[in-house]
Design a protein around this motif. Structure first.
Motif, PDB file in Angstrom:
ATOM      1  N   ASN A  64       7.701  -4.888  -2.560  1.00 34.97           N
ATOM      2  CA  ASN A  64       8.678  -5.982  -1.990  1.00 34.97           C
ATOM      3  C   ASN A  64       8.710  -5.976  -0.690  1.00 34.97           C
ATOM      4  O   ASN A  64       8.236  -5.178   0.094  1.00 34.97           O
ATOM      5  CB  ASN A  64      10.263  -5.393  -2.548  1.00 34.97           C
ATOM      6  N   GLU A  65       9.122  -7.021   0.062  1.00 33.68           N
ATOM      7  CA  GLU A  65       8.994  -7.035   1.417  1.00 33.68           C
ATOM      8  C   GLU A  65      10.096  -6.047   2.228  1.00 33.68           C
ATOM      9  O   GLU A  65      10.996  -5.725   1.629  1.00 33.68           O
ATOM     10  CB  GLU A  65       9.468  -8.611   1.826  1.00 33.68           C
ATOM     11  N   TYR A  66       9.427  -5.665   3.148  1.00 36.29           N
ATOM     12  CA  TYR A  66      10.046  -4.680   4.012  1.00 36.29           C
ATOM     13  C   TYR A  66      10.419  -3.196   3.342  1.00 36.29           C
ATOM     14  O   TYR A  66      11.389  -2.648   3.555  1.00 36.29           O
ATOM     15  CB  TYR A  66      11.590  -5.202   4.829  1.00 36.29           C
ATOM     16  N   GLU A  67       9.716  -3.245   2.245  1.00 37.88           N
ATOM     17  CA  GLU A  67       9.625  -1.744   1.352  1.00 37.88           C
ATOM     18  C   GLU A  67       8.630  -0.685   1.998  1.00 37.88           C
ATOM     19  O   GLU A  67       7.693  -1.158   2.231  1.00 37.88           O
ATOM     20  CB  GLU A  67       9.434  -2.128   0.042  1.00 37.88           C
ATOM     21  N   PRO A  68       8.990   0.464   2.506  1.00 39.83           N
ATOM     22  CA  PRO A  68       8.131   1.501   3.015  1.00 39.83           C
ATOM     23  C   PRO A  68       7.122   1.693   1.962  1.00 39.83           C
ATOM     24  O   PRO A  68       7.473   1.659   0.405  1.00 39.83           O
ATOM     25  CB  PRO A  68       8.876   2.402   3.353  1.00 39.83           C
ATOM     26  N   VAL A  69       5.705   1.854   2.216  1.00 46.40           N
ATOM     27  CA  VAL A  69       4.814   2.010   1.359  1.00 46.40           C
ATOM     28  C   VAL A  69       4.013   3.268   1.939  1.00 46.40           C
ATOM     29  O   VAL A  69       4.108   3.586   3.166  1.00 46.40           O
ATOM     30  CB  VAL A  69       3.674   0.932   1.054  1.00 46.40           C
TER      31      VAL A  69
END
Length: 136
Positions: A64-69
């Motif tokens: 998802n957008e702006y989700e830390p990976v």
């Protein structure tokens, strides 16, 4: 209508237009409350561009957008139909080249009867050839 009535209606319409314009200007430039508004926004997160080593269309996105990976996470799945097509084309080209080589090898093969010519075979010299030709 009387002249006075027309004048009152024109004043009311003018005031309504001025009020609508004032409300529109205030809604664009004046923000009341806890709403932060700016035309010059900046994101305060670390954003890293993601480049792939292969070309293709994205089949599935797994974040998802702006989700830390984290390192090693699968972010997206690339459709492999083009790659499978290229592999099949390369295999067909390879098989075609092998078949062409086999044909070339078969056509250029020297028959066994011509491979070993004895070294003591009679040779016809030019002089003998002329004399043979003269007999006939």
């Amino acid at each position: 209508m009387k002249h006075r009535t027309k004048k009152v209606i024109s004043y009311i319409v003018t005031l309504l237009v001025i009020a609508a314009a004032t409300l529109w200007v205030c809604s664009k430039f004046v923000h009341l409350g806890d709403v932060e508004f700016t035309d010059n926004a900046q994101v305060k997160q670390q954003i890293v561009p993601v480049n792939s080593r292969v070309q293709g269309y994205i089949k599935e996105i797994r974040f998802n957008e702006y989700e830390p990976v984290k390192k090693g996470d699968t972010l997206m799945i690339i459709d492999d139909a083009d790659m499978r097509l290229r592999v099949a084309q390369a295999r067909a080209d390879y098989q075609n080249a092998q078949a062409g080589f086999r044909v070339w090898h078969t056509l250029t093969k020297v028959p066994k009867c011509l491979q070993s010519v004895p070294s003591e075979a009679p040779s016809v010299s030019r002089r003998n050839a002329i004399t043979i030709g003269a007999k006939y």
